[in-house]
Design an enzyme around this catalytic site. Structure first.
Site, PDB file in Angstrom:
ATOM      1  N   HIS A 241       0.791  -1.240   0.000  1.00  0.00           N
ATOM      2  CA  HIS A 241       0.000   0.000   0.000  1.00  0.00           C
ATOM      3  C   HIS A 241       0.826   1.294   0.000  1.00  0.00           C
ATOM      4  CE1 HIS A 241      -3.497  -2.497   1.091  1.00  0.00           C
ATOM      5  NE2 HIS A 241      -2.692  -3.092   1.959  1.00  0.00           N
TER       6      HIS A 241
HETATM    7  C1  BDR Z   1      -2.287   0.379   5.721  1.00  0.00           C
HETATM    8  O1  BDR Z   1      -2.360  -0.256   6.975  1.00  0.00           O
HETATM    9  C2  BDR Z   1      -1.092  -0.675   7.394  1.00  0.00           C
HETATM   10  O2  BDR Z   1      -1.143  -1.963   7.908  1.00  0.00           O
HETATM   11  C3  BDR Z   1      -0.176  -0.541   6.201  1.00  0.00           C
HETATM   12  O3  BDR Z   1       1.128  -0.171   6.626  1.00  0.00           O
HETATM   13  C4  BDR Z   1      -0.826   0.540   5.389  1.00  0.00           C
HETATM   14  O4  BDR Z   1      -0.390   1.830   5.794  1.00  0.00           O
HETATM   15  C5  BDR Z   1      -3.066  -0.440   4.708  1.00  0.00           C
HETATM   16  O5  BDR Z   1      -4.404  -0.545   5.094  1.00  0.00           O
END
Ligand code: BDR
Ligand code: CA
Length: 312
Positions: A241
């Protein structure tokens, strides 16, 4: 053009890739890294941020300790995704680089107050607690912010921590509410776009082939992180992400989106942290963000691999 950026983060393997991508890119001047509780508790987050700075050979980066809990709600963490340390995968040496004494929120305020108008881009890739706290503490920072490019939320894709809420917004929905109401130009990398760039196995192999500590450790992180997605998505490759935020600054032409009005659910337990996206302007409200909807996935992975190679 060089972008001056502040990365607000809770590493996290995908945060780590975002940090590495930023450090590998001469167009970005990383003014500082601010830590916030999220994927794991704050002491582990700070350790992980320093580990990644050291991995990139950037012991000179100023790392600041921020908020250890959300503004209103109890902290929810994501060790089920990132492992007990928040950065599982490789065996890490303990970091030795210093941590700054100043609180992250104070430093964000001081840095923005000393800047020209629309000078600094904020890159939050964790819960928005530090950013919202800075806005509440000193509203005169608002015109100094060029834009906020943030990873969080989900519209058409729904949620990943509840059926309708994405993790970063769910953890601190009140902070997200402050940021979305701030009037600062906001670009949102939500699950709607991160779910369209799934890590190909060959890309992780390519990262490993960079060689050295960077290649070996980064690939080990990604292989650990990927196991969660294999269970969840039932296919090879999951979304990475957070680097979307940095990739957008480097190559905005990889992305396309729509200006929309988004509200954050802070009232209902059932839908807490939902990003309510008015795709068709049913509310007749002016847009408060650019909601990114598509990505050239091949272009994204090619560019990130190429950049990470700069760190070898
Ligand atoms: C987001 O949540 C976290 O676990 C990841 O680092 C990212 O920023 C994705 O939903
Ligand atoms: Ca994150």
């Amino acid at each position: 053009m060089v972008h001056k950026i502040i990365i607000d983060t809770d590493p996290g393997q995908d945060d780590a890739i975002a940090l590495l991508l930023a450090f590998a890119s001469p167009e970005l001047e990383v003014l500082g890294v601010t830590c916030v509780a999220g994927n794991t508790r704050l002491p582990a987050v700070v350790r992980n941020a320093r580990i990644i700075c050291e991995l990139a050979g950037r012991r000179d980066v100023n790392v600041f300790v921020g908020c250890d809990r959300p503004m209103v709600r109890d902290l929810v963490t994501a060790e089920h995704v990132h492992g007990p340390t928040g950065l599982d995968g490789p065996v890490w040496d303990e970091p030795t680089m210093p941590v700054q004494d100043q609180h992250a929120v104070d430093w964000i305020v001081e840095t923005l107050m000393g800047a020209e108008d629309r000078d600094i881009t904020l890159c939050p890739i964790g819960p928005l607690t530090n950013i919202a706290m800075a806005m509440v503490r000193e509203p005169r920072i608002l015109p100094k912010i060029k834009q906020i490019v943030s990873m969080g939320g989900g519209g058409t894709e729904g949620g990943n921590i509840t059926p309708v809420a994405e993790f970063n917004v769910y953890v601190d929905p009140h902070a997200a509410d402050v940021v979305y109401r701030s009037g600062v130009p906001l670009v949102v990398m939500s699950l709607d776009v991160t779910h369209k760039a799934l890590m190909p196995r060959a890309w992780i192999d390519g990262v490993e082939a960079i060689g050295g500590n960077v290649g070996e450790k980064t690939a080990a992180m990604l292989r650990f992180y990927e196991r969660f997605d294999l269970v969840r998505y039932g296919e090879f490759g999951g979304p990475v992400h957070d680097p979307a935020v940095i990739a957008y600054l480097l190559q905005p032409e990889l992305y396309a989106g729509k200006d929309v009005f988004v509200q954050i659910e802070t009232g209902s337990e059932l839908t807490m942290g939902m990003t309510v996206v008015d795709f068709w302007n049913a509310t007749k409200q002016p847009p408060n963000c650019t909601w990114i909807q598509s990505v050239d996935s091949e272009g994204f992975f090619a560019m990130t691999l190429d950049r990470l190679g700069n760190l070898a």
